[in-house]
Motif scaffolding. Structure first.
Motif, PDB file in Angstrom:
ATOM      1  N   ALA A 302       8.062   0.200  -6.850  1.00  0.00           N
ATOM      2  CA  ALA A 302       6.062  -0.626  -6.957  1.00  0.00           C
ATOM      3  C   ALA A 302       6.606  -0.786  -5.736  1.00  0.00           C
ATOM      4  N   ASP A 303       5.362   0.123  -4.588  1.00  0.00           N
ATOM      5  CA  ASP A 303       4.600  -1.014  -3.261  1.00  0.00           C
ATOM      6  C   ASP A 303       3.105  -0.657  -4.254  1.00  0.00           C
ATOM      7  N   ALA A 304       2.848  -2.298  -3.434  1.00  0.00           N
ATOM      8  CA  ALA A 304       1.388  -2.708  -4.267  1.00  0.00           C
ATOM      9  C   ALA A 304      -0.021  -2.061  -3.885  1.00  0.00           C
ATOM     10  N   LEU A 305       0.458  -2.288  -2.440  1.00  0.00           N
ATOM     11  CA  LEU A 305      -0.927  -1.329  -1.881  1.00  0.00           C
ATOM     12  C   LEU A 305      -0.794   0.130  -2.032  1.00  0.00           C
ATOM     13  N   ASP A 306       0.311   0.788  -2.642  1.00  0.00           N
ATOM     14  CA  ASP A 306      -0.214   2.696  -2.710  1.00  0.00           C
ATOM     15  C   ASP A 306      -1.701   2.922  -2.851  1.00  0.00           C
ATOM     16  N   ALA A 307      -2.059   1.957  -4.318  1.00  0.00           N
ATOM     17  CA  ALA A 307      -3.219   2.367  -5.127  1.00  0.00           C
ATOM     18  C   ALA A 307      -4.991   1.859  -4.248  1.00  0.00           C
ATOM     19  N   TYR A 308      -4.385   0.772  -3.203  1.00  0.00           N
ATOM     20  CA  TYR A 308      -4.850   0.897  -1.845  1.00  0.00           C
ATOM     21  C   TYR A 308      -5.154   1.569  -1.178  1.00  0.00           C
ATOM     22  N   ARG A 309      -3.966   2.331  -0.852  1.00  0.00           N
ATOM     23  CA  ARG A 309      -4.390   3.122   0.647  1.00  0.00           C
ATOM     24  C   ARG A 309      -4.911   4.709  -0.386  1.00  0.00           C
ATOM     25  N   ALA A 310      -4.298   4.733  -1.351  1.00  0.00           N
ATOM     26  CA  ALA A 310      -4.306   6.110  -2.117  1.00  0.00           C
ATOM     27  C   ALA A 310      -6.405   6.280  -2.061  1.00  0.00           C
ATOM     28  N   ARG A 311      -7.336   5.160  -1.954  1.00  0.00           N
ATOM     29  CA  ARG A 311      -8.823   5.626  -2.188  1.00  0.00           C
ATOM     30  C   ARG A 311      -9.050   5.280  -0.409  1.00  0.00           C
ATOM     31  N   ARG A 312      -8.089   4.680   0.388  1.00  0.00           N
ATOM     32  CA  ARG A 312      -8.998   4.845   1.834  1.00  0.00           C
ATOM     33  C   ARG A 312      -8.512   5.864   3.455  1.00  0.00           C
ATOM     34  N   PRO A 322      -3.021  -1.001   6.275  1.00  0.00           N
ATOM     35  CA  PRO A 322      -1.658  -1.040   6.739  1.00  0.00           C
ATOM     36  C   PRO A 322      -1.029   0.350   6.608  1.00  0.00           C
ATOM     37  N   GLU A 323       0.188   0.649   7.307  1.00  0.00           N
ATOM     38  CA  GLU A 323       1.043   1.680   7.770  1.00  0.00           C
ATOM     39  C   GLU A 323       2.216   1.816   5.749  1.00  0.00           C
ATOM     40  N   ALA A 324       1.813   2.816   5.189  1.00  0.00           N
ATOM     41  CA  ALA A 324       2.761   2.242   3.408  1.00  0.00           C
ATOM     42  C   ALA A 324       5.077   1.799   3.923  1.00  0.00           C
ATOM     43  N   ALA A 325       4.969   1.168   3.045  1.00  0.00           N
ATOM     44  CA  ALA A 325       6.358   0.979   3.432  1.00  0.00           C
ATOM     45  C   ALA A 325       6.806   1.857   3.166  1.00  0.00           C
ATOM     46  N   PRO A 326       8.707   1.846   3.990  1.00  0.00           N
ATOM     47  CA  PRO A 326       9.211   2.824   3.761  1.00  0.00           C
ATOM     48  C   PRO A 326       9.830   3.324   2.229  1.00  0.00           C
ATOM     49  N   HIS A 327       9.817   4.247   2.037  1.00  0.00           N
ATOM     50  CA  HIS A 327      10.437   4.383   0.577  1.00  0.00           C
ATOM     51  C   HIS A 327      11.852   3.984   0.502  1.00  0.00           C
ATOM     52  N   GLY A 328      11.344   4.096  -1.075  1.00  0.00           N
ATOM     53  CA  GLY A 328      12.070   3.198  -1.747  1.00  0.00           C
ATOM     54  C   GLY A 328      12.614   1.866  -1.658  1.00  0.00           C
ATOM     55  N   SER A 329      11.639   0.803  -0.395  1.00  0.00           N
ATOM     56  CA  SER A 329      11.131  -0.658  -0.404  1.00  0.00           C
ATOM     57  C   SER A 329      10.607  -1.357  -0.964  1.00  0.00           C
ATOM     58  N   ALA A 330      10.539  -1.912  -2.555  1.00  0.00           N
ATOM     59  CA  ALA A 330       9.948  -1.873  -3.375  1.00  0.00           C
ATOM     60  C   ALA A 330       9.137  -3.340  -2.968  1.00  0.00           C
ATOM     61  N   ARG A 331       7.795  -3.998  -2.782  1.00  0.00           N
ATOM     62  CA  ARG A 331       6.963  -4.857  -2.458  1.00  0.00           C
ATOM     63  C   ARG A 331       6.874  -5.590  -4.109  1.00  0.00           C
ATOM     64  N   GLY A 332       6.862  -6.749  -4.111  1.00  0.00           N
ATOM     65  CA  GLY A 332       7.071  -7.568  -5.377  1.00  0.00           C
ATOM     66  C   GLY A 332       5.679  -7.529  -6.230  1.00  0.00           C
ATOM     67  N   GLU A 400      -6.854  -3.418  -7.831  1.00  0.00           N
ATOM     68  CA  GLU A 400      -6.022  -2.601  -6.688  1.00  0.00           C
ATOM     69  C   GLU A 400      -5.938  -3.936  -5.568  1.00  0.00           C
ATOM     70  N   ASP A 401      -4.723  -3.781  -5.735  1.00  0.00           N
ATOM     71  CA  ASP A 401      -4.129  -5.533  -4.995  1.00  0.00           C
ATOM     72  C   ASP A 401      -4.809  -4.781  -3.100  1.00  0.00           C
ATOM     73  N   HIS A 402      -4.472  -6.147  -2.677  1.00  0.00           N
ATOM     74  CA  HIS A 402      -5.437  -5.655  -1.334  1.00  0.00           C
ATOM     75  C   HIS A 402      -4.570  -6.701  -0.289  1.00  0.00           C
ATOM     76  N   PRO A 403      -4.390  -5.273   1.059  1.00  0.00           N
ATOM     77  CA  PRO A 403      -3.788  -6.500   2.385  1.00  0.00           C
ATOM     78  C   PRO A 403      -4.030  -7.818   2.843  1.00  0.00           C
ATOM     79  N   LEU A 404      -2.793  -8.765   3.279  1.00  0.00           N
ATOM     80  CA  LEU A 404      -3.493  -9.910   3.384  1.00  0.00           C
ATOM     81  C   LEU A 404      -4.620  -9.469   4.239  1.00  0.00           C
ATOM     82  N   GLU A 405      -4.783  -8.425   5.417  1.00  0.00           N
ATOM     83  CA  GLU A 405      -5.563  -8.701   6.564  1.00  0.00           C
ATOM     84  C   GLU A 405      -6.601  -8.405   6.022  1.00  0.00           C
ATOM     85  N   TYR A 406      -7.131  -8.157   4.643  1.00  0.00           N
ATOM     86  CA  TYR A 406      -8.606  -7.284   4.181  1.00  0.00           C
ATOM     87  C   TYR A 406      -8.837  -9.372   4.270  1.00  0.00           C
TER      88      TYR A 406
END
Length: 814
Positions: A302-312, A322-332, A400-406
Motif C-alpha cells: 500500500a502506497d497511500a499516494l498511488d491514487a493521488y498520482r494516478a489522477r494527476r 511527488p515521485e512514487a515510493a520504491p516498489h515494495g516499500s509501504a507507507r502507512g 485520496e490521501d494527498h502529499p504534505l506539499e499540498y
C-alpha cells in the motif's frame, strides 16, 4: 511511420510495433490510436484495476467488422514474452496455479495495447501486500437486455437496483458496458466474503424479479429472457471477472465500458460511448468511478499516494506530484485499521502535525479538509465547509490521501484535469490528534491562522464514519478556551453570487433581504468616532458625514455591514440621486446636499460587537438576531439615517413580490447557517435581481453628433474573462445631459493610443478614443448575444465604489 519504436513510459522501456495496423476496421481505429486512448485514460483506469489479477482478450489481427467479426483469444497466464517489469502475482486454483499480470500504471497499459489485449477483465477483489487475495471491495450487477430490449430498459432496472442498494447503505455507479447493457458497481468495506456478497446480490436479483416479473429475470435460462433484463449477480463470485471500467471492448467499433452519472441514465438518447467520447470526458475531469478507485501498489504494497498520482500528470497540473515510493516499500495507510486513541503525534521531521482547509471552486464548491497523518494528508471533501457551531452535522466525503506539499498549494487546476478549478487556502495551522480510530472516529483540535476561516481560535472537531467514504464532521460542544481576536482594520465585505430562485438549494434554509441600489460600506465605531469604508477601502465619511450618527446608536467596538442609499420623493432608492451625491467633494457642497439629498445607511449584518467579539464565524441567523437586538429590526433605530431594513419573509416568490412593490433592485437570499467570509464571493448569498444589470469597465468612447458633438455618443465597454478584459459592446443611451460633459472630461484625462482589449469589432472601433481601463460603470440590459456582447444596454452611471478587478459577468450568454 516506423515499424518498430522504442519508447519510455513511466520510466520503463517498451518496444512498439505495427502502429498503423487497423484494429477496428469499421471505425478505421489504429493501434496508435488505441495506445493514445490507453495513455489518456490511465489516470482513471489504473485505480480501478490496481491490485487485481488481469485476464485479457486479444485481437492481434483486429476485431473484424460487424458482418464478419473476428474471434479473440482469451488469456489468464502472463506471456513469457512480457517485459520483466510487468508486476505479477500467482493465484492457486484447485488443480493448477496461474501467474497474472497486474496493472500499476501507464506502462502496463501501453504493453497491453502493444499486444492488442483490447479487453481487460478483473475480479471484484484485490491482492494485499503479501499477495493474498482479500475480500471484495465492490459489488457488481450485470444488467443484460434480452431480445427486443435495449439500454432504456437496462437504465430502468438500474434505477430499481440503485434504490435497493441505497437502502442497504451502498452508493452505486452505473457503467454502460460498451456492449449491450449496463454494469452497476457499489463500493464495499471489505468486511464480507465473496460468497456473502454473491448471496446478497442474488437475493437482490430475486426480489426484483418477484416485484417486476414482466421486466426482470434473475435466471440465466434463455427461454426466460425475451422481453426482460437479466440481473446477472454471478460475477461477484471470487473466480469470476467483469470487464474493467474504462476498458475498450472488442466490438465492431471502439466502444468503452464507460462510467456514467445517474443523470445521464435519464437521457432518452442514452447510448454506448466510444473511445474519443470517453477521452473528452476524462479531459473535462468527469470520473463517476473516482470514489471506487483505491490506491494500491501493483506489487500488493500500500502506497497511500498511488491514487493521488494516478489522477494527476505533473506536466499538466501545477499541483505537487511527488515521485512514487520504491516498489515494495509501504507507507502507512490512512484507511487501515491499526490506529487507536492517540495524543498529539509528531508530524514530518518531528514537528507538530499540520492541517489545511482549502476552498475548492471545482464543478461544485467544497472545502478540502486535510489532516497530517503518517506522512500524508488524509483528506475529506466537505461540501458546506467545517461547521462553526456545535450540533451541526456536515457531510465529509473521504478522498485520496494527498502529499504534505499540498498544504501550501494555491492556484488554478487547468480545465480538463482532475479537480479543475481554483484552489485557495481557507485556513491552515497545527493539529492535535486526540483520538484516531481509522474507519471509525477521529477527534482533533485545529489551531489555525488569526485571519483564517476558523476565526482565529482553536476548534475541536469529531469525524464519525457512517458508510463507505462518507463521514460526518461536527464541532464538539467541549471547546478549547480562547478569545476571538480583534483587528484594527475593517474587514472587506462578503460578496454575493448572481443567480435565480433555481439556485437556492431546497435542502437549505434561506432568509431574504432587499437588494438595495447603492454603495456597499463597512462601518466601524471606535472610541474617537466612525470609520466608513467602501468595498475597495475608500474612506466614505467625508462624502457622507451624516452617517457618523452610527456612533450615537451603538457602542465603540461595533462593526457592521450595509448599503449607503439615497431615497427619492417616494422613499424609494434612487441610484441616480446617490451618484450625484457621491460626486461631491467640496465640504460646502456636501453640507448642502445633506439637506437636499440625505444618505441613509441600511445595515444588514453585524460583524463584531464589544460584548461578543468577532461574529464572522457565527451563522447568519445569529448575526441577524444580534443586529436586531442592537439596532432594532422593524426599520427604526432611533435615527432616520441609520436603520435595519425589515426582512422580506418567505417563500422566495413572496420575497420577490414584496421587493418589487418596494421598488427595490431585487433580493438577496442568505443561507441561515452561513458564516461571514470577508472579501470572498459566496454561494451562501445569492443575489436575485428583477432586471439585468451589469458592471463594466470603460475602455473608450466615440464622439457624439448634434447636441452631443462636444461630449460623447457612446461608451465602449469590457468585462474581465479568465483574467483578461474582453469586449462587451457599447452603450449610447441612458445618459443624463448633465453628466455627459463631466464624463467626457474624466475620460479625456486618461486617454491612451491603443485599446485595452484586442477583440473590438471594426464597426465599433471606428473613430474611437481609447482610455485606460480605470473607470467602472453600470448598465441595464436585455441579455447577451452569442458573441458575449450586451444586448440593448442602457447607461445607469459610474460606479466609483468599484474597481475594474471586481467586475465580473452577472448573466450567462444566451
Amino acid at each position: 511511420m516506423a515499424k518498430r519504436q522504442k519508447v519510455t513510459v513511466d520510466g520503463r522501456q517498451l518496444t512498439l510495433s505495427n502502429l498503423d495496423k487497423v484494429l477496428y476496421p469499421s471505425a478505421g481505429t489504429t493501434k496508435a490510436e488505441v495506445l493514445t486512448y490507453l495513455s489518456t485514460i490511465a489516470l482513471v483506469l489504473v485505480p480501478q484495476a490496481a491490485g487485481r489479477p488481469v485476464t485479457r482478450k486479444h485481437w492481434p489481427d483486429g476485431v473484424g467488422t460487424e458482418a464478419e467479426p473476428r474471434a479473440p483469444f482469451f488469456r489468464k497466464d502472463l506471456e513469457d514474452s512480457a517485459p520483466g517489469w510487468v508486476p505479477r502475482e500467482d493465484l492457486e486454483h484447485s488443480d493448477h496455479t496461474n501467474t497474472y499480470p497486474l496493472i500499476d500504471g501507464p506502462s502496463v497499459l501501453a504493453w497491453l495495447g502493444q499486444v492488442a489485449a483490447l479487453e481487460i477483465h478483473v475480479p471484484q477483489w484485490r491482492f494485499d501486500a503479501d499477495g493474498v487475495p482479500q475480500n471484495p471491495d465492490r459489488l457488481v450487477l450485470d444488467l443484460d437486455p434480452g431480445p427486443g430490449l435495449g439500454l432504456a430498459e437496462c437504465a430502468e432496472v438500474a434505477r430499481l437496483c440503485r434504490d435497493i442498494l441505497t437502502d442497504l447503505g451502498l452508493e452505486s455507479v452505473p457503467v454502460t458496458s460498451g456492449s449491450k447493457g449496463i454494469h452497476l458497481y457499489a463500493g464495499l468495506d471489505g468486511a464480507s466474503t465473496s460468497e456473502q456478497v454473491s448471496e446478497v446480490a442474488h437475493e437482490l436479483a430475486r426480489s426484483l424479479e418477484a416485484d417486476h416479473p414482466d421486466l426482470v429475470v434473475s435466471r440465466m435460462k434463455k427461454s426466460l429472457r425475451r422481453g426482460r433484463v437479466l440481473v446477472d449477480w454471478s460475477q461477484n463470485n471470487a473466480s469470476k471477472t467483469t470487464v474493467c471500467p474504462y476498458s475498450l471492448r472488442g466490438r465492431a467499433r471502439p466502444f468503452v465500458a464507460a462510467p456514467r452519472t445517474w443523470d445521464e441514465l435519464d437521457d432518452p438518447g442514452l447510448a454506448q460511448l466510444d473511445h474519443r467520447q470517453v477521452m473528452d470526458r476524462v479531459a473535462d475531469g468527469l470520473d463517476p468511478m473516482a470514489d471506487l478507485g483505491q490506491g494500491q501498489r501493483a506489487d500488493g504494497s500500500a502506497d497511500a499516494l498511488d491514487a493521488y498520482r494516478a489522477r494527476r500528470d505533473a506536466a499538466r497540473t501545477p499541483e505537487p506530484v511527488p515521485e512514487a515510493a520504491p516498489h515494495g516499500s509501504a507507507r502507512g495507510g490512512s484507511r487501515g485499521t491499526g490506529e487507536e486513541e492517540a495524543g498529539r503525534t509528531a508530524g514530518s521531521a518531528g514537528t507538530e502535525p499540520i492541517f489545511v482547509i482549502q476552498e475548492h471552486h471545482a464543478s461544485r464548491l467544497h472545502f478540502d479538509t486535510r489532516y497530517e497523518r503518517d506522512g500524508v494528508l488524509v483528506s475529506w471533501a466537505v461540501p458546506k465547509g467545517p461547521p462553526l457551531e456545535p450540533g451541526v452535522n456536515r457531510l465529509a466525503v473521504q478522498t485520496e490521501d494527498h502529499p504534505l506539499e499540498y498544504a501550501r498549494f494555491e492556484g488554478r487546476i487547468p480545465k480538463g484535469e482532475y479537480g479543475a478549478g481554483e484552489v485557495t487556502i481557507w485556513d491552515s495551522g497545527t493539529i492535535a490528534i486526540e483520538k484516531w480510530r481509522a474507519g471509525e472516529e477521529i477527534i482533533a483540535v485545529l489551531d489555525g491562522r488569526p485571519d483564517g476561516g476558523l476565526g482565529g481560535v482553536p476548534r475541536r472537531y469529531v469525524l464519525v464514519h457512517t458508510d463507505g467514504d462518507s463521514w460526518l464532521m461536527q464541532l464538539m460542544k467541549d471547546q478549547p478556551a480562547a478569545a476571538a481576536p480583534f483587528t484594527d482594520d475593517l474587514p472587506a465585505p462578503m460578496l454575493a453570487t448572481a443567480g435565480s430562485p433555481a439556485d437556492l438549494d431546497a435542502d437549505d434554509e434561506w432568509a431574504f433581504e432587499g437588494k438595495w441600489d447603492g454603495y456597499r460600506a463597512i462601518a466601524g465605531v471606535r472610541e474617537d468616532g466612525v470609520e466608513l469604508r467602501s468595498r475597495n477601502g475608500v474612506d466614505l465619511l467625508p462624502t457622507f458625514p451624516e452617517l457618523a450618527a452610527l456612533a450615537e446608536l451603538v457602542p465603540a467596538g461595533t462593526v457592521v455591514d450595509g448599503e449607503i442609499v439615497a431615497l427619492d420623493s417616494s422613499s424609494r432608492p434612487s441610484f441616480g440621486l446617490l451618484q450625484t451625491r457621491g460626486k461631491l467633494t467640496r465640504p460646502r457642497d456636501v453640507e448642502r446636499a445633506m439637506e437636499d439629498t440625505p444618505a441613509h445607511l441600511f445595515v444588514f449584518d453585524l460583524l463584531r460587537s464589544p460584548e461578543h467579539g468577532s461574529l464572522l464565524t457565527r451563522p447568519y441567523s445569529e448575526r441577524r438576531a444580534l443586529l436586531e437586538e442592537l439596532l432594532g429590526g422593524d426599520g427604526r433605530s432611533g435615527s432616520d439615517r441609520i436603520q435595519v431594513p425589515v426582512a422580506l419573509g418567505v417563500p422566495v416568490d413572496a420575497a420577490i413580490d414584496i421587493s418589487r412593490e418596494l421598488g427595490l433592485e431585487g433580493i438577496v437570499a442568505k443561507r441561515t447557517d452561513d458564516r461571514y467570509l470577508p472579501g470572498r464571493r459566496s454561494r451562501g448569498w445569492i443575489k436575485i435581481k428583477h432586471d439585468a444589470h451589469q458592471e463594466a469597465v470603460v475602455i473608450g468612447y466615440r464622439a457624439g453628433k448634434g447636441s452631443r458633438s462636444s461630449t460623447l455618443g457612446s461608451l465602449l465597454l469590457a468585462v474581465p474573462e479568465d483574467g483578461e478584459l474582453a469586449y462587451a459592446g457599447r452603450v449610447g443611451s441612458g445618459f443624463a445631459e448633465a453628466e455627459l460633459a463631466d464624463l467626457r472630461a474624466q475620460l479625456d484625462r486618461i486617454t491612451r493610443r491603443t485599446p485595452a482589449v484586442g477583440d473590438v469589432p471594426a464597426a465599433d472601433s471606428r473613430d474611437a478614443t481609447w482610455v485606460s481601463a480605470k473607470l467602472v460603470g453600470e448598465v441595464a440590459h436585455s441579455g447577451r448575444t452569442s458573441e458575449g456582447r450586451l444586448r440593448q444596454p442602457i447607461w445607469r452611471g459610474l460606479r466609483p465604489d468599484k474597481t475594474p478587478d471586481e467586475v465580473r459577468w452577472e448573466s450567462p450568454v444566451e
